[in-house]
Design a protein around this motif. Structure first.
Motif: not given
Length: 258
Positions: A103-123
């Protein structure tokens, strides 16, 4: 320079691509008094963000034992599509997928987009390495030291979930067993690269023997090796220059067990 460093360390860099119009991203790392770090990134856009699916060397990817990736490559196109295509090609070829969200929050548009992006390939991952801070972030503030919270992140196809805890070592979760492996006590100079060293340690052990995943005793040995990789890395400044050789790690482990 980076291509040369890979070559000097006997890393096959033939899948590496150079962009004619963009430079390599820069990260400025500021060290606090305790050796922990803060990051500032310069991209705008950097060469890695412009990697296209057509530039992938699928031959290297499908012949690998392990395909390891983070989440930063999911932030923008065309790199996001290239990442997803590479992971799919690896999965279809039976390659083990290893994921460190990093996780590198400053690179993402928002915290929510970071959470969503990270979890999008979790499975799709077979192995996931995550830190206590990242667990708190992904679960929106739940206790990262509670096994029930961590188990929520364990998906049905996951073979191994690793939680790194810095100086305290790591925890491991599989379908059949759960436990922790103590870290090594060392003098911390710079924590940059410690997580990567840990991952390199466990993946190098796994690559030579996947049956570790079914044998808790041998998995614990491999995790002691990975912990030692991380510990040796924090004793020196820098990321790549501080990474230890296999010999240095083995010598350190021998000293501890004697």
């Amino acid at each position: 320079m980076l291509a040369e460093i890979l070559k000097e360390n006997n890393v096959n860099n033939k899948g590496m691509r150079f962009d004619p119009g963009a430079r390599t991203a820069l990260a400025f790392v500021t060290l606090r008094a305790d050796g922990e770090r803060e990051f500032m990134f310069f991209r705008n856009p950097s060469a890695d963000m412009l990697l296209k699916e057509s530039e992938l060397d699928l031959d290297i990817i499908t012949k690998a034992k392990i395909f390891h990736y983070g989440s930063i490559s999911l932030i923008t196109e065309p790199c996001k599509s290239a990442h997803i295509a590479a992971a799919k090609a690896a999965k279809d070829a039976g390659v083990l997928l290893s994921y460190d969200p990093n996780l590198r929050l400053p690179l993402w548009p928002s915290a929510d987009s970071a959470r969503e992006g990270i979890l999008s390939i979790w499975e799709t991952a077979d192995l996931i390495k995550i830190s206590a801070e990242e667990i708190s972030f992904l679960t929106k503030g739940e206790d990262p030291y509670d096994d029930d919270v961590v188990r929520k992140l364990f998906h049905p196809n996951l073979k191994l979930l690793l939680v790194t805890e810095g100086a305290d070592g790591c925890r491991y979760y599989s379908k059949d067993f759960t436990g922790s492996v103590r870290g090594l006590k060392v003098d911390v100079v710079d924590t940059t690269g410690a997580g990567d060293a840990f991952v390199a340690g466990i993946l190098s052990q796994l690559a030579s023997d996947f049956s570790l995943l079914q044998d808790e005793g041998r998995l614990r040995e491999a995790l002691r090796f990975a912990n030692a990789c991380g510990a040796l890395t924090v004793m020196e400044r820098g990321a790549i220059p501080a990474l230890p050789t296999r010999e240095a790690v083995m010598n350190t482990l021998l000293k501890i067990t004697v």
